[in-house]
Design an enzyme around this catalytic site. Structure first.
Site, PDB file in Angstrom:
ATOM      1  N   ASP A  70       8.508  24.140  10.438  1.00 52.21           N
ATOM      2  CA  ASP A  70       7.337  23.356  10.822  1.00 52.21           C
ATOM      3  C   ASP A  70       7.794  22.231  11.741  1.00 52.21           C
ATOM      4  O   ASP A  70       8.006  21.098  11.327  1.00 52.21           O
ATOM      5  CB  ASP A  70       6.674  22.790   9.562  1.00 52.21           C
ATOM      6  N   CYS A 119     -13.052  -9.133  -6.278  1.00 55.49           N
ATOM      7  CA  CYS A 119     -11.677  -8.815  -5.895  1.00 55.49           C
ATOM      8  C   CYS A 119     -10.829  -8.625  -7.150  1.00 55.49           C
ATOM      9  O   CYS A 119     -10.851  -9.473  -8.042  1.00 55.49           O
ATOM     10  CB  CYS A 119     -11.101  -9.935  -5.041  1.00 55.49           C
ATOM     11  N   CYS A 150      -6.604 -15.458  -1.323  1.00 54.58           N
ATOM     12  CA  CYS A 150      -6.372 -14.361  -2.263  1.00 54.58           C
ATOM     13  C   CYS A 150      -4.887 -13.983  -2.258  1.00 54.58           C
ATOM     14  O   CYS A 150      -4.326 -13.698  -1.206  1.00 54.58           O
ATOM     15  CB  CYS A 150      -7.235 -13.178  -1.817  1.00 54.58           C
ATOM     16  N   CYS A 156     -12.516  -8.628   0.400  1.00 53.28           N
ATOM     17  CA  CYS A 156     -12.419  -9.880  -0.331  1.00 53.28           C
ATOM     18  C   CYS A 156     -12.411 -10.982   0.722  1.00 53.28           C
ATOM     19  O   CYS A 156     -11.527 -11.034   1.555  1.00 53.28           O
ATOM     20  CB  CYS A 156     -11.126  -9.923  -1.149  1.00 53.28           C
ATOM     21  N   GLU A 180      11.976  35.877   9.072  1.00 56.47           N
ATOM     22  CA  GLU A 180      12.671  34.589   9.167  1.00 56.47           C
ATOM     23  C   GLU A 180      11.758  33.439   8.753  1.00 56.47           C
ATOM     24  O   GLU A 180      10.542  33.587   8.715  1.00 56.47           O
ATOM     25  CB  GLU A 180      13.227  34.378  10.581  1.00 56.47           C
ATOM     26  N   CYS A 204      -8.208 -11.799  -7.112  1.00 55.99           N
ATOM     27  CA  CYS A 204      -8.608 -13.213  -7.168  1.00 55.99           C
ATOM     28  C   CYS A 204     -10.031 -13.424  -7.693  1.00 55.99           C
ATOM     29  O   CYS A 204     -10.491 -14.554  -7.793  1.00 55.99           O
ATOM     30  CB  CYS A 204      -8.448 -13.867  -5.803  1.00 55.99           C
ATOM     31  N   LYS A 232       1.578  32.471   6.242  1.00 61.37           N
ATOM     32  CA  LYS A 232       1.518  31.040   5.946  1.00 61.37           C
ATOM     33  C   LYS A 232       1.509  30.824   4.438  1.00 61.37           C
ATOM     34  O   LYS A 232       0.731  31.444   3.714  1.00 61.37           O
ATOM     35  CB  LYS A 232       0.248  30.435   6.547  1.00 61.37           C
TER      36      LYS A 232
HETATM   37 ZN   LIG Z   1      -9.026 -11.441  -3.396  1.00 59.61          ZN
END
Ligand SMILES: [Zn+2]
Length: 664
Positions: free
Chosen positions: A118, A405, A428, A423, A114, A408, A311
């Site tokens: 899970d 970043c 930003c 950042c 069968e 920005c 499994k």
């Molecule tokens: Zn930024």
């Protein structure tokens, strides 16, 4: 390897597996994939086999992982709930069959095969045809009483025709459809997501209030019995037939075979088709059919000898790493994301994988252009586990962590002891988006209609740069853009206007000060009463409050020391947002004439604090149960009052949060 090193490794593996057991069974938040977990377990099994002197009875290889949390009453199972031993190959299945044949001294007999769902195991106990209680597996001998939640599951019959005492065993699961719905809701509300349906089911079945559990729409499938007063069954197949007749949901994809060849075909068939099913299966279970044989084979401390779980291999795929991109979070944290050539894995097309942080990339020794092995076992985001360095042709490029970043261009910062680059620019755009999403979320300012896509639009078009802009912006501007209807613009305006009345504690949470979650925001609001008092408080003032540690205090001081934040708050105050706890908020007689009773430990308030809140709002607090009580406030580890209150229909059982909502 030296003996002492092996001993150390065994010790370390036990500790590690114990840690991951806790994450998996108790917290329902695994941090490694099943594949990685199985690898740790098989390494330990292997070492214990080769060096039996290091095999101890308390080893995780000898015990069922426990889900006991102490939040529910525990009740013993009449017949213990064991877990199955695992097989990862057909050789291991062949070994299993050989062992069984040898032990029974007989060849050719039936196996039942069968699907292994899970989910979360459950044990139902019926007497006189009535469901008496439903238990989790617990530690195998004792389970937790989740009867109220189980009763909300449509596949669990509350009554059956069979009148004798009987334990019914099955699996609770969440369908893919419900899982996706649940995670969508969580995402919209800014909550963390469940990693997979199994974890979601495990969390849902242990919710404290069955009305919430009911909303999760759990399902269940049944596959066996534990204790049976009249031992009238002769085979496993007969038990499945019995379960069907009694109204239990059973799995129709179940077969009876004699030969390994047929078993293998059937397992392979489902390994391929598993993703077409509405629920997760992680393997197949092979059981000896006749009960007299099962009895003869018996069991070890952990698992029966008459059954084995085959499994499925963790879904793996190999693909090429095209590039590494960087996401910017609300507090500026930079997360690297692997951009991959699309590949099919676990039934879905994948083109991203998480890389966590710079150190993880260095640990993997990842180069751009590498072929990588991905693994996914029910997790939402797949993970890179290996680099195929033999496939390198020299065109790969070294990974270099960005220094600015990606959104920005501000220079990133990293504190020496931390793995995360940030950042530092609070203007930003990426951070503005995440911050606005947080500000508008349900637990903060609850601005309906201000979702992820509209926030992105507003920020990218420079209409909104901070929270204050939300209250300044003329939303009629949107009329000239495609996709904005008059009605939704009006609704958004209304929702923003309404947010001005949101109480101070939620506004404070919405500001998104690092480490100030909703609970800390409430404590600060109560303690200081206003933003003015809070912003002029010192580090020492802050850490005097029991719940505020140095990390939080430092973060609050830094926040208010930043001129941009001070300016933002000044602006928001002009729009009439609630920067003080309303003096009469608690004095309004909102609870006039209502009688309350409290049981268990409350999360946010002491008994006397909550009593005070109720009394000053016109309510009454009783110490004993009676028909005059209107509400029972339920805390953790409730006492006998709960059982008594449940019998009186007019008493409403509510949480601490429900009470606070009544006061708003
Ligand atoms: Zn930024």
């Amino acid at each position: 390897m030296e003996k002492s090193k092996i001993k150390d490794r065994v010790k370390q593996l036990k500790k590690e597996i114990g840690f991951h057991n806790r994450k998996y069974y108790i917290e329902n938040r695994p941090i490694i994939s099943d594949y990685e977990y199985d690898q740790l377990m098989s390494e330990l099994l292997d070492l214990e086999k080769k060096f039996p002197e290091f095999a101890t009875e308390d080893s995780p290889t000898q015990r069922v992982g426990s889900d006991l949390t102490n939040q529910f009453a525990s009740i013993p199972h009449i017949v213990p709930m064991q877990s199955l031993s695992n097989a990862y190959s057909f050789e291991e299945i062949a070994d299993f069959i050989n062992r069984v044949e040898k032990n029974l001294n007989q060849k050719t007999f039936d196996f039942v095969i069968e699907q292994k769902i899970d989910g979360v195991s459950i044990n139902l106990f019926y007497e006189n045809g009535i469901l008496q209680h439903a238990l989790t597996r617990g530690n195998g001998s004792v389970g937790e009483d989740i009867t109220q939640n189980a009763k909300t599951i449509i596949d669990i019959p509350l009554t059956i025709n069979y009148q004798k005492k009987i334990e019914i065993r099955g699996e609770i699961y969440l369908s893919h459809q419900e899982f996706e719905k649940l995670n969508r809701q969580k995402q919209e509300n800014g909550k963390s997501l469940f990693a997979n349906p199994r974890n979601a089911a495990a969390g849902s079945i242990k919710l404290k209030f069955s009305k919430y559990a009911a909303k999760r729409h759990l399902n269940a499938i049944f596959y066996g019995i534990g204790f049976a007063e009249n031992n009238e069954f002769s085979s496993h197949y007969e038990i499945l037939e019995f379960l069907r007749k009694q109204g239990f949901m059973t799995n129709s994809n179940t077969k009876k075979y004699k030969s390994l060849a047929k078993i293998k075909l059937f397992c392979n068939e489902w390994e391929k088709k598993r993703f077409d099913l509405p629920f997760d299966i992680d393997g197949m279970v092979i059981k000896v059919n006749l009960l007299k044989f099962q009895k003869k084979l018996g069991s070890t401390a952990k698992s029966p000898r008459w059954a084995v779980a085959y499994k499925f291999k963790a879904e793996e795929a190999i693909t090429k790493l095209k590039s590494i991109e960087f996401q910017v979070g609300r507090t500026g944290a930079i997360t690297p994301v692997a951009k991959l050539e699309s590949v099919k894995i676990a039934g879905s097309i994948v083109s991203n994988a998480t890389l966590h942080n710079e150190d993880e990339i260095k640990r993997l020794k990842l180069k751009i252009g590498d072929y990588v092995k991905l693994v996914k076992s029910g997790d939402i985001i797949p993970k890179i586990i290996e680099i195929l360095s033999q496939k390198r042709d020299g065109s790969e490029k070294n990974f270099e962590m960005i220094t600015k970043c990606p959104v920005c261009d501000t220079k990133l910062v990293r504190k020496a002891e931390k793995a995360i680059w940030r950042c530092p620019n609070i203007s930003c755009p990426a951070q503005i988006k995440r911050n606005l999403e947080h500000f508008a979320s349900r637990d903060a300012m609850n601005i309906e209609g201000l979702g992820i896509s509209i926030i992105a639009f507003l920020v990218e078009n420079n209409f909104i740069k901070n929270f204050a802009d939300l209250y300044k912006f003329d939303f009629n501007t949107l009329k000239s853009f495609d996709g904005f209807e008059e009605k939704s613009i009006r609704n958004l305006e209304k929702a923003i206007e309404k947010s001005k009345t949101i109480p101070f504690e939620r506004l404070l949470f919405g500001l998104g000060i690092r480490f100030v979650g909703s609970k800390i925001a409430r404590i600060l609001a109560e303690h200081f009463g206003s933003i003015e008092n809070l912003r002029h408080s010192s580090f020492d003032n802050l850490i005097e409050i029991p719940e505020i540690g140095e990390k939080i205090a430092q973060s609050i001081i830094e926040y208010f020391n930043d001129e941009k934040n001070a300016h933002l708050i000044d602006e928001l105050q002009k729009f009439g947002l609630q920067f003080e706890v309303k003096k009469n908020e608690m004095n309004e007689q909102k609870l006039a004439g209502l009688k309350f009773l409290i049981t268990g430990t409350l999360l946010n308030y002491s008994r006397s604090e909550i009593k005070n809140i109720i009394l000053t709002s016109g309510g009454n607090v009783s110490s004993a149960i009676s028909k005059k009580i209107n509400y029972l406030i339920l805390g953790e580890n409730p006492g006998s009052k709960l059982k008594k209150a449940e019998k009186i229909k007019t008493i409403k059982i509510i949480s601490e949060e429900d009470l606070l909502k009544m006061l708003k």
